[in-house]
Design a protein around this motif. Structure first.
Motif, mmCIF file in Angstrom:
data_model
loop_
_atom_site.group_PDB
_atom_site.id
_atom_site.type_symbol
_atom_site.label_atom_id
_atom_site.label_comp_id
_atom_site.label_asym_id
_atom_site.label_seq_id
_atom_site.Cartn_x
_atom_site.Cartn_y
_atom_site.Cartn_z
ATOM 1 N N ASP A 207 0.832 -1.209 0.000
ATOM 2 C CA ASP A 207 0.000 0.000 0.000
ATOM 3 C C ASP A 207 0.865 1.257 0.000
ATOM 4 O OD1 ASP A 207 -2.156 -1.695 0.102
ATOM 5 O OD2 ASP A 207 -2.443 -1.511 2.277
ATOM 6 N N ALA A 208 1.958 1.242 0.776
ATOM 7 C CA ALA A 208 2.830 2.417 0.828
ATOM 8 C C ALA A 208 3.509 2.652 -0.513
ATOM 9 C CB ALA A 208 3.885 2.227 1.928
ATOM 10 N N ARG A 209 3.869 1.580 -1.211
ATOM 11 C CA ARG A 209 4.499 1.732 -2.531
ATOM 12 C C ARG A 209 3.526 2.352 -3.524
ATOM 13 N NH1 ARG A 209 6.151 -3.129 -3.003
ATOM 14 N NH2 ARG A 209 8.325 -2.799 -2.371
ATOM 15 N N ALA A 210 2.241 2.008 -3.407
ATOM 16 C CA ALA A 210 1.247 2.603 -4.295
ATOM 17 C C ALA A 210 1.004 4.065 -3.944
ATOM 18 C CB ALA A 210 -0.061 1.810 -4.201
ATOM 19 N N ALA A 211 1.016 4.392 -2.635
ATOM 20 C CA ALA A 211 0.774 5.781 -2.223
ATOM 21 C C ALA A 211 1.991 6.660 -2.457
ATOM 22 C CB ALA A 211 0.378 5.824 -0.733
ATOM 23 N N GLY A 212 3.190 6.111 -2.393
ATOM 24 C CA GLY A 212 4.399 6.902 -2.601
ATOM 25 C C GLY A 212 5.303 6.275 -3.625
ATOM 26 N N PRO A 213 4.942 6.313 -4.897
ATOM 27 C CA PRO A 213 5.788 5.672 -5.916
ATOM 28 C C PRO A 213 7.143 6.344 -6.084
ATOM 29 C CG PRO A 213 4.041 6.979 -6.930
ATOM 30 C CD PRO A 213 3.753 6.966 -5.470
ATOM 31 N N GLY A 214 7.276 7.578 -5.608
ATOM 32 C CA GLY A 214 8.557 8.265 -5.746
ATOM 33 C C GLY A 214 9.604 7.783 -4.761
ATOM 34 N N HIS A 215 9.218 7.034 -3.753
ATOM 35 C CA HIS A 215 10.169 6.504 -2.777
ATOM 36 C C HIS A 215 10.631 5.114 -3.200
ATOM 37 C CE1 HIS A 215 8.510 9.793 -0.432
ATOM 38 N NE2 HIS A 215 9.393 9.581 0.524
ATOM 39 N N ARG A 216 11.776 4.721 -2.686
ATOM 40 C CA ARG A 216 12.314 3.383 -2.969
ATOM 41 C C ARG A 216 12.042 2.506 -1.740
ATOM 42 N NH1 ARG A 216 18.063 4.034 -3.435
ATOM 43 N NH2 ARG A 216 17.819 6.078 -2.432
ATOM 44 N N ALA B 139 3.509 5.730 6.555
ATOM 45 C CA ALA B 139 3.029 7.042 6.135
ATOM 46 C C ALA B 139 3.934 8.135 6.686
ATOM 47 C CB ALA B 139 1.592 7.247 6.609
ATOM 48 N N ASN B 140 4.419 7.978 7.909
ATOM 49 C CA ASN B 140 5.331 8.957 8.492
ATOM 50 C C ASN B 140 6.619 9.044 7.674
ATOM 51 O OD1 ASN B 140 6.128 10.605 11.052
ATOM 52 N ND2 ASN B 140 7.820 9.182 10.758
ATOM 53 N N ALA B 141 7.154 7.871 7.265
ATOM 54 C CA ALA B 141 8.372 7.869 6.446
ATOM 55 C C ALA B 141 8.127 8.488 5.075
ATOM 56 C CB ALA B 141 8.894 6.443 6.303
ATOM 57 N N ARG B 142 6.939 8.289 4.545
ATOM 58 C CA ARG B 142 6.637 8.823 3.217
ATOM 59 C C ARG B 142 6.382 10.327 3.247
ATOM 60 N NH1 ARG B 142 1.635 9.517 1.140
ATOM 61 N NH2 ARG B 142 0.734 8.153 2.751
ATOM 62 N N LEU B 143 5.660 10.809 4.272
ATOM 63 C CA LEU B 143 5.260 12.218 4.293
ATOM 64 C C LEU B 143 6.383 13.151 4.722
ATOM 65 C CD1 LEU B 143 1.696 11.883 5.853
ATOM 66 C CD2 LEU B 143 2.276 12.354 3.464
ATOM 67 N N HIS B 144 7.326 12.642 5.519
ATOM 68 C CA HIS B 144 8.346 13.526 6.090
ATOM 69 C C HIS B 144 9.719 13.327 5.469
ATOM 70 C CE1 HIS B 144 5.649 14.945 9.265
ATOM 71 N NE2 HIS B 144 5.235 13.694 9.386
ATOM 72 N N THR B 145 9.785 12.695 4.305
ATOM 73 C CA THR B 145 11.049 12.552 3.588
ATOM 74 C C THR B 145 10.819 12.955 2.133
ATOM 75 O OG1 THR B 145 10.585 10.216 3.110
ATOM 76 C CG2 THR B 145 11.886 10.699 5.066
ATOM 77 N N PRO B 146 11.838 13.461 1.469
ATOM 78 C CA PRO B 146 11.663 13.889 0.076
ATOM 79 C C PRO B 146 11.553 12.693 -0.867
ATOM 80 C CG PRO B 146 13.949 14.137 0.755
ATOM 81 C CD PRO B 146 13.179 13.767 1.987
ATOM 82 N N GLY C 159 12.404 10.065 -3.582
ATOM 83 C CA GLY C 159 13.677 9.400 -3.847
ATOM 84 C C GLY C 159 14.311 8.800 -2.603
ATOM 85 N N THR C 160 13.705 9.023 -1.439
ATOM 86 C CA THR C 160 14.249 8.473 -0.200
ATOM 87 C C THR C 160 14.069 6.965 -0.182
ATOM 88 O OG1 THR C 160 13.760 10.512 0.999
ATOM 89 C CG2 THR C 160 14.095 8.518 2.311
ATOM 90 N N ALA C 161 15.083 6.251 0.280
ATOM 91 C CA ALA C 161 15.016 4.794 0.407
ATOM 92 C C ALA C 161 14.463 4.441 1.784
ATOM 93 C CB ALA C 161 16.398 4.176 0.222
ATOM 94 N N VAL C 162 13.404 3.642 1.804
ATOM 95 C CA VAL C 162 12.764 3.197 3.049
ATOM 96 C C VAL C 162 12.879 1.671 3.099
ATOM 97 C CG1 VAL C 162 10.683 3.176 4.452
ATOM 98 C CG2 VAL C 162 11.160 5.140 2.961
ATOM 99 N N THR C 163 13.493 1.167 4.163
ATOM 100 C CA THR C 163 13.701 -0.277 4.331
ATOM 101 C C THR C 163 12.907 -0.760 5.532
ATOM 102 O OG1 THR C 163 15.929 -0.093 3.420
ATOM 103 C CG2 THR C 163 15.402 -2.093 4.669
ATOM 104 N N VAL C 164 12.066 -1.777 5.306
ATOM 105 C CA VAL C 164 11.263 -2.378 6.372
ATOM 106 C C VAL C 164 11.820 -3.770 6.643
ATOM 107 C CG1 VAL C 164 8.961 -3.032 7.132
ATOM 108 C CG2 VAL C 164 9.252 -1.066 5.593
#
Length: 500
Positions: free
Chosen positions: A358-367, A395-402, A404-409
């Motif tokens: 779901d996060a990938r669909a909401a924030g396609p600009g993030h990795r 959502a916190n990682a997506r909304l508060h980072t520019p 192109g930011t890489a998010v690892t879970v």
């Protein structure tokens, strides 16, 4: 942070130990002073008695050595009286004759037998000591290596020579040593008994203070930050005229004030919690009604001015946002009130996979990157609330980072716990926001010049409340280029029962 001095190693830490040690030390100093004074006075007294005996003896014994070096046992026509004086001298009496500072004769009474050898072979050092004795008729202490410690007095002879009479100091030294031994033994026993009795007395005297300390310790272990707090019983009352009694009374009064303040604070929190819950519940209907009317107006088939359409769209968007905020406030109010959550086995691996999708669909600009274990991780709890935790963290990682930011879970198990981490390489959390990041209505975007992005500031507070309700913990470690949220939950196979 101020440094705390721990004191010297070996030094007593407790007040009871210090008082006991101080009492024993003072008694030891007193005993030492009494013992030294007694020993010195006894030695002075016995020495004066020896000096008195020297005065009574006079120079009769050394006078018998005056005539041409004859020994006291030798007989001629002139020494019948002298021989009687010699024989009646006490055993150990010493006599010496000095001519021009040189010892010509020296003898000592060894027994009552006149045939016994009375000569004494003095060393050169002994001769110097005897020559240094003042001719004043007073007693002086000398050490004769051929004999022992002696008390001697010097007087002038008939031939102009110097006659020295001496008595041994061995009886004086024996008496002094005996007193030292007796005093040391008695004082040692007295110190041991006083130490034990003093420790018991100090312990009994400080018993009210120990009770105050025990009560203070129990109070310090209570969670006073929130919720209803039941303070332990007050410290037992003591004599108000004593220092310990005044401390106990003041401490009990302070506990009374603290208990009143905590009771009022808890009542205020309960009123605020009920108000938030009631307000959130009551606001859900009008907010839904406003949004419904706005959406209905947007479906009107007739011509609508662009300005009205824009206003209706904003009304619908803001009412939707307000509805989400009301739902979040209602959830927090229910969690604060201790409402039970659903209980069941939750496949945390599946929840993480769905949340990242779901996060990938909401924030396609993030990795977005996933790191999951081979075996599913199951935890006991409420699947819907745990899904909300994952959604809020992502959502916190997506909304508060520019973009192109890489998010690892990452999800793994560690020491009987399921560990979930959400890491990003964004700018990090500001230093002034990090301590309160899990508090309600904390928004880092308020510091942004454009005020863009962000929500109501309730997402992370919901994360903390839901995780705490599941018996877990959440922490954050943030810096420029690295922010990591870590959630720990008990796994299902290590938990027999679970209660929120």
């Amino acid at each position: 942070m101020r440094s705390v001095r721990l004191g010297r190693p070996g030094w007593p830490r407790t007040l009871r130990a210090r008082l006991t040690v101080g009492l024993v030390v003072l008694l030891a100093v007193s005993c030492a002073a009494v013992g030294v004074a007694a020993v010195v006075e006894l030695e002075r007294f016995l020495t004066s008695r020896v000096d008195q005996q020297l005065g009574d003896v006079g120079t009769r014994f050394p006078a018998s050595l005056e005539h041409s070096g004859r020994l006291p046992g030798e007989r001629d026509d002139h020494d019948g009286d002298e021989r009687g004086d010699t024989r009646h001298q006490a055993t150990g009496t010493f006599g010496a004759r000095l001519v021009d500072g040189r010892v010509t004769n020296a003898a000592v009474v060894r027994s009552g037998d006149v045939t016994a050898d009375l000569n004494v072979h003095l060393t050169a050092r002994d001769a110097r000591h005897l020559a240094a004795v003042p001719v004043d008729g007073r007693g002086h202490s000398v050490h004769l290596s051929a004999l022992d410690d002696y008390r001697v007095s010097a007087g002038r002879g008939l031939d102009g020579d110097v006659l020295i009479t001496g008595l041994p100091l061995e009886p004086v030294e024996a008496a002094v040593h005996r007193l030292e031994l007796v005093a040391g033994s008695v004082f040692g026993v007295a110190l041991a008994v006083t130490g034990v009795a003093g420790a018991l007395w100090v312990r009994w005297s400080l018993r009210p203070l120990s009770r105050v300390a025990a009560t203070a310790t129990r109070v310090s272990e209570l969670p006073l930050a929130s919720g209803e707090v039941a303070l332990p019983p007050r410290a037992p009352a003591a004599d108000p005229r004593s220092e310990v009694g005044r401390v106990a009374s003041a401490f009990n009064r302070m506990l009374g004030h603290v208990e009143d303040a905590l009771t009022k604070r808890h009542a205020s929190e309960e009123r605020l919690r009920r108000f938030a819950a009631d307000a959130s519940h009551e606001l859900r209907t009008p907010v839904a009604s406003v949004r419904g009317h706005a959406e209905l107006a947007l479906l009107h088939p007739g011509p609508v001015p662009p300005e009205v359409t824009r206003a209706l769209e904003r009304i619908a968007a803001e009412s939707c946002r307000m509805g989400e905020m009301v739902d979040e406030m209602l959830l927090l109010a229910r969690l604060d009130a201790g409402r039970p959550l659903e209980r069941g086995a939750v496949d945390l691996t599946r929840l993480v996979l769905d949340a990242v999708t779901d996060a990938r669909a909401a924030g396609p600009g993030h990795r977005w990157t996933l790191d999951l274990p081979e075996e599913p991780v199951t935890v006991p709890g409420d699947a819907h609330r745990l899904q909300q935790v994952l959604a809020n963290l992502l959502a916190n990682a997506r909304l508060h980072t520019p973009v192109g930011t890489a998010v690892t879970v990452t999800l793994h198990t560690e020491a009987g716990s399921a560990v979930l981490t959400v890491h990003d390489d964004g700018p990090g959390i500001p230093d002034d926001v990090r301590p309160s990041v899990f508090e309600r209505f904390t928004r880092a975007d308020r510091r942004r010049p454009d005020g863009s992005g962000g929500g109501a500031g309730l997402g992370l507070s919901i994360v903390a409340a839901v995780v705490e309700a599941h018996g877990g913990s959440v922490a954050v470690d943030s810096g420029p280029g690295a922010t990591t949220f870590t959630v720990r939950l008990a796994v299902a196979d290590r938990v027999n029962s679970w209660a929120p």
